[in-house]
Write a protein that holds these residues in place. Structure first.
Motif, mmCIF file in Angstrom:
data_model
loop_
_atom_site.group_PDB
_atom_site.id
_atom_site.type_symbol
_atom_site.label_atom_id
_atom_site.label_comp_id
_atom_site.label_asym_id
_atom_site.label_seq_id
_atom_site.Cartn_x
_atom_site.Cartn_y
_atom_site.Cartn_z
ATOM 1 N N GLY A 142 -3.741 2.962 -4.422
ATOM 2 C CA GLY A 142 -3.959 2.830 -3.564
ATOM 3 C C GLY A 142 -2.361 1.872 -3.295
ATOM 4 N N GLU A 200 -3.201 11.148 -4.884
ATOM 5 C CA GLU A 200 -4.122 10.433 -5.743
ATOM 6 C C GLU A 200 -4.523 11.558 -6.854
ATOM 7 N N LYS A 248 0.631 -1.475 0.182
ATOM 8 C CA LYS A 248 -0.186 0.330 0.252
ATOM 9 C C LYS A 248 0.735 1.161 -0.431
#
Ligand SMILES: Nc1nc2c(c(=O)[nH]1)N[C@H]1C(S)=C(S)[C@@H](COP(=O)(O)O)O[C@H]1N2
Ligand SMILES: [Mo]
Length: 322
Positions: free
Chosen positions: A219, A136, A61
């Motif tokens: 992610g 992101e 992650k």
């Protein structure tokens, strides 16, 4: 079963477009694809497994800030993004990269920086990417083959990487190169394309806030088939500009000759801005198939990023193919 239904859909989209490879030596390609032909479902299952890293561990992650970039359209599934790929170093069929890219070694990852810069040298990826400040960004990706996706990337602005590399004011372009290792990428030996894969941007394009260096998606770390460990994302240009697995960055005052332009100059321009009004010699560009949807949708000028980027091209004749 949804898996198979979705697959059919992708197959259909694959059959409806002529892939970028088509001008390549056909006979060479036929032998090749014969060797690597696998049943579609087998390919899918293999692809499924590769949502894991090559050693079987799940992809790590990546902590990141929430996005400020979101077109508000439904995301393409992680499954589709990671199993329907173009990465010709690992084969020319859409399902090849997910099956083959596990061969790519990405540790350690060094990037050679050269040309018109105050800071030439060999950098480790950790010197270039600030992993404590990942963000992101949800961007549309539009391939010149007339399919598209909506992808939640994780990474840093390309400007933040290039600033560290201190380009000289005489630098007008930046040229990127993908790793080439013929043992990891034996497919490069039998294709009509000239590897290593090369792409480039004008400096102002590279420094545009939209230009992004991705190190992850959904992610997590980038799967290898998507261009691990770092790849460009230039959302207002056709997908081939978004070069994967970058090992060199060169600042130059000459417009770089890119892989696709070199192979077919009348088909692939340097700028390659998404433009629904200018058809590619083999594909109409007015519409696109969003992977996961059945009906074609309208392609947007600059892939929907006109407001952010049109000013860079105000002196260019946009009815011309570049
Ligand atoms: N090194 C390299 N980069 C590449 C390619 C490639 O074949 N080799 N294909 C390009 C094309 S044509 C597209 S559409 C996108 C696809 O990115 P994705 O597989 O992550 O969706 O990668 C681009 N980057
Ligand atoms: Mo593409």
């Amino acid at each position: 079963m949804t898996l198979i239904k979705t697959l059919k859909q992708w197959q259909e989209s694959e059959n409806n477009v002529t892939p970028e490879r088509i001008y390549l030596n056909r006979r060479k390609f036929m032998t090749k694809s014969g060797v690597f032909a696998a049943s579609a479902v087998g390919g899918m299952l293999a692809a499924n497994k590769l949502l894991l890293a090559a050693d079987g561990t799940p992809l790590k992650k990546l902590p990141h800030q929430k996005t400020q970039y979101n077109p508000g359209e439904e995301l393409t599934t992680e499954q589709a993004i990671t199993s329907y790929n173009n990465f010709y170093e690992f084969g020319t069929n859409k399902t090849d990269p997910a099956k083959n890219a596990h061969r790519l070694t990405i540790e350690p990852w060094k990037v050679k920086v050269m040309g018109l810069t105050e800071a030439p040298g060999v950098y480790d990826i950790d010197d270039l990417i600030d992993y404590n400040n990942l963000e992101e960004r949800i961007y549309r990706l539009r391939c010149v083959e007339a399919w598209s996706m909506v992808i939640p990337w994780v990474g840093v602005s390309l400007a933040s990487v290039l600033e560290k590399l201190k380009p000289l004011s005489t630098a007008k372009y930046v040229r990127f190169q993908t790793k080439l290792d013929t043992e990891e990428m034996p497919w490069t030996l039998t294709q009509g394309l000239d590897f290593p894969y090369v792409e480039g941007l004008r400096m102002d394009e590279a420094l545009n806030p939209l230009s992004f260096m991705a190190v992850g998606l959904y992610g997590k770390e980038l799967p290898k088939q998507n261009g691990a460990p770092m790849r460009l994302v230039v959302p207002w240009k056709y997908g081939f500009k978004s070069i994967k697995s970058i090992v060199s960055i060169e600042f130059t005052d000459q417009k770089p000759l890119t892989t696709w332009e070199k192979s077919a100059p009348h088909e692939y321009g340097f700028y390659a801005n998404v433009n629904p009004n200018v058809d590619h010699p083999r594909w109409r560009q007015g519409k696109e198939r969003r992977i996961g949807e059945f009906r074609r949708r309208e392609t947007l000028m600059f892939n929907g990023y006109e407001e952010e980027v049109a000013h860079m091209y105000k002196d260019m004749d946009l009815t011309k193919f570049y």
